[in-house]
Design an enzyme around this catalytic site. Sequence first.
Site, mmCIF file in Angstrom:
data_model
loop_
_atom_site.group_PDB
_atom_site.id
_atom_site.type_symbol
_atom_site.label_atom_id
_atom_site.label_comp_id
_atom_site.label_asym_id
_atom_site.label_seq_id
_atom_site.Cartn_x
_atom_site.Cartn_y
_atom_site.Cartn_z
ATOM 1 N N LYS A 14 0.829 -1.210 0.000
ATOM 2 C CA LYS A 14 0.000 0.000 0.000
ATOM 3 C C LYS A 14 0.865 1.263 0.000
ATOM 4 O O LYS A 14 0.576 2.211 -0.724
ATOM 5 C CB LYS A 14 -0.932 0.019 1.227
ATOM 6 C CG LYS A 14 -1.861 -1.181 1.330
ATOM 7 C CD LYS A 14 -2.815 -1.076 2.515
ATOM 8 C CE LYS A 14 -2.147 -1.178 3.883
ATOM 9 N NZ LYS A 14 -1.602 -2.503 4.204
ATOM 10 N N ARG A 89 -9.637 0.637 9.082
ATOM 11 C CA ARG A 89 -9.213 -0.725 9.390
ATOM 12 C C ARG A 89 -10.258 -1.477 10.203
ATOM 13 O O ARG A 89 -10.040 -2.640 10.545
ATOM 14 C CB ARG A 89 -7.927 -0.660 10.207
ATOM 15 C CG ARG A 89 -6.688 -1.169 9.497
ATOM 16 C CD ARG A 89 -5.539 -0.938 10.454
ATOM 17 N NE ARG A 89 -4.361 -1.679 10.142
ATOM 18 C CZ ARG A 89 -3.291 -1.212 9.486
ATOM 19 N NH1 ARG A 89 -3.302 -0.003 8.993
ATOM 20 N NH2 ARG A 89 -2.233 -1.957 9.316
ATOM 21 N N ARG A 128 11.437 -6.778 4.895
ATOM 22 C CA ARG A 128 11.381 -5.332 5.053
ATOM 23 C C ARG A 128 11.999 -4.888 6.384
ATOM 24 O O ARG A 128 12.478 -3.761 6.504
ATOM 25 C CB ARG A 128 9.914 -4.874 4.981
ATOM 26 C CG ARG A 128 9.722 -3.375 5.056
ATOM 27 C CD ARG A 128 8.287 -2.967 4.769
ATOM 28 N NE ARG A 128 7.418 -3.142 5.930
ATOM 29 C CZ ARG A 128 6.121 -2.839 5.935
ATOM 30 N NH1 ARG A 128 5.534 -2.386 4.845
ATOM 31 N NH2 ARG A 128 5.394 -2.997 7.021
ATOM 32 N N ARG A 134 11.475 -1.374 11.638
ATOM 33 C CA ARG A 134 10.242 -1.498 12.426
ATOM 34 C C ARG A 134 10.255 -2.781 13.242
ATOM 35 O O ARG A 134 10.339 -3.880 12.703
ATOM 36 C CB ARG A 134 9.021 -1.490 11.492
ATOM 37 C CG ARG A 134 8.655 -0.114 11.002
ATOM 38 C CD ARG A 134 7.542 -0.143 9.996
ATOM 39 N NE ARG A 134 6.350 -0.858 10.433
ATOM 40 C CZ ARG A 134 5.214 -0.919 9.729
ATOM 41 N NH1 ARG A 134 5.142 -0.299 8.573
ATOM 42 N NH2 ARG A 134 4.184 -1.584 10.189
ATOM 43 N N ARG A 146 -0.388 -9.561 13.250
ATOM 44 C CA ARG A 146 -0.929 -8.458 12.428
ATOM 45 C C ARG A 146 -1.802 -9.007 11.302
ATOM 46 O O ARG A 146 -2.844 -8.441 10.993
ATOM 47 C CB ARG A 146 0.211 -7.605 11.867
ATOM 48 C CG ARG A 146 0.804 -6.682 12.928
ATOM 49 C CD ARG A 146 2.185 -6.214 12.583
ATOM 50 N NE ARG A 146 2.241 -5.456 11.350
ATOM 51 C CZ ARG A 146 3.351 -5.319 10.605
ATOM 52 N NH1 ARG A 146 4.474 -5.895 10.993
ATOM 53 N NH2 ARG A 146 3.324 -4.607 9.515
HETATM 54 P P1 ADP Z 1 1.121 -2.405 7.871
HETATM 55 O O1 ADP Z 1 0.118 -2.112 6.805
HETATM 56 O O2 ADP Z 1 2.413 -2.927 7.345
HETATM 57 O O3 ADP Z 1 0.593 -3.233 9.001
HETATM 58 P P2 ADP Z 1 0.889 0.245 9.034
HETATM 59 O O4 ADP Z 1 2.012 1.193 9.029
HETATM 60 O O5 ADP Z 1 -0.320 0.557 8.219
HETATM 61 O O6 ADP Z 1 1.576 -1.090 8.582
HETATM 62 O O7 ADP Z 1 0.362 -0.009 10.534
HETATM 63 C C1 ADP Z 1 1.242 -0.302 11.581
HETATM 64 C C2 ADP Z 1 0.466 -0.407 12.887
HETATM 65 O O8 ADP Z 1 -0.139 0.871 13.182
HETATM 66 C C3 ADP Z 1 -0.706 -1.382 12.891
HETATM 67 O O9 ADP Z 1 -0.300 -2.689 13.194
HETATM 68 C C4 ADP Z 1 -1.591 -0.771 14.016
HETATM 69 O O10 ADP Z 1 -1.083 -1.065 15.286
HETATM 70 C C5 ADP Z 1 -1.409 0.722 13.813
HETATM 71 N N1 ADP Z 1 -2.453 1.280 12.921
HETATM 72 C C6 ADP Z 1 -2.262 1.823 11.684
HETATM 73 N N2 ADP Z 1 -3.424 2.232 11.157
HETATM 74 C C7 ADP Z 1 -4.401 1.936 12.060
HETATM 75 C C8 ADP Z 1 -5.814 2.088 12.085
HETATM 76 N N3 ADP Z 1 -6.492 2.632 11.051
HETATM 77 N N4 ADP Z 1 -6.491 1.658 13.184
HETATM 78 C C9 ADP Z 1 -5.848 1.122 14.206
HETATM 79 N N5 ADP Z 1 -4.518 0.923 14.251
HETATM 80 C C10 ADP Z 1 -3.779 1.326 13.183
#
Ligand code: ADP
Length: 193
Positions: A14, A89, A128, A134, A146
């Site tokens: 994404k 999400r 990654r 991370r 996740r």
């Molecule tokens: P990825 O898509 O690789 O999991 P992100 O950077 O989108 O990585 O998200 C990393 C973390 O940030 C998620 O595992 C969650 O803990 C938090 N997070 C991100 N976006 C949301 C959201 N919309 N609602 C709740 N938690 C979120």
Amino acid sequence: MRNVVLFGPPGAGKGTQSEILLQRYGLIHLSTGDIFRANIKGQTELGQQAKAFMDKGELVPDSLTISMLESEVAKHPQANGFIFDGFPRTSAQADALDAFLQGKGNAITCMLALEVNEDELIKRLLNRASTSGRADDADESIVRNRIAVYNRETAPVADYYRSQNKYRGVQGVGSVEEITTRLCAELDAFIEA
Ligand code: ADP
């Protein structure tokens, strides 16, 4: 205004595709994960609250996430539109986003979902970790959590947009350029409609 939700499991690509699409369509990229990480780095109160959940691969609570997202949108009053990456999400976040956009006379144009199988996702995320720095990428059990959280809480959000006829799935395995071409074809069809 064009508002695109770029959807898909962790590691689907994404972030990579958002960077390309924002240039091509003149949109603002809002990645909730990036915004949370910036808050952690800046040691804000929001960052401290979010970190506890992110470190375990759990979702940050809806109330925190929704108010953060709304204030980020408000920072760009002149925007042509947004790419929402990592948001919504949960179904509650999807409801809140619709209500929020409606209040401004806007709406979601479409949800484009990158489809990638689980083995490939795990491989990409562990890989990654060496460049992202991370912690939630480096540990296989957190990566698996996740993906489980995605399947349980996030995947149902697709139905929300499917029922509005705004959902398109796109094969997320291939070269970056191939995947961009697939996404643009779907997005252009929505824009022309
Ligand atoms: P990825 O898509 O690789 O999991 P992100 O950077 O989108 O990585 O998200 C990393 C973390 O940030 C998620 O595992 C969650 O803990 C938090 N997070 C991100 N976006 C949301 C959201 N919309 N609602 C709740 N938690 C979120």
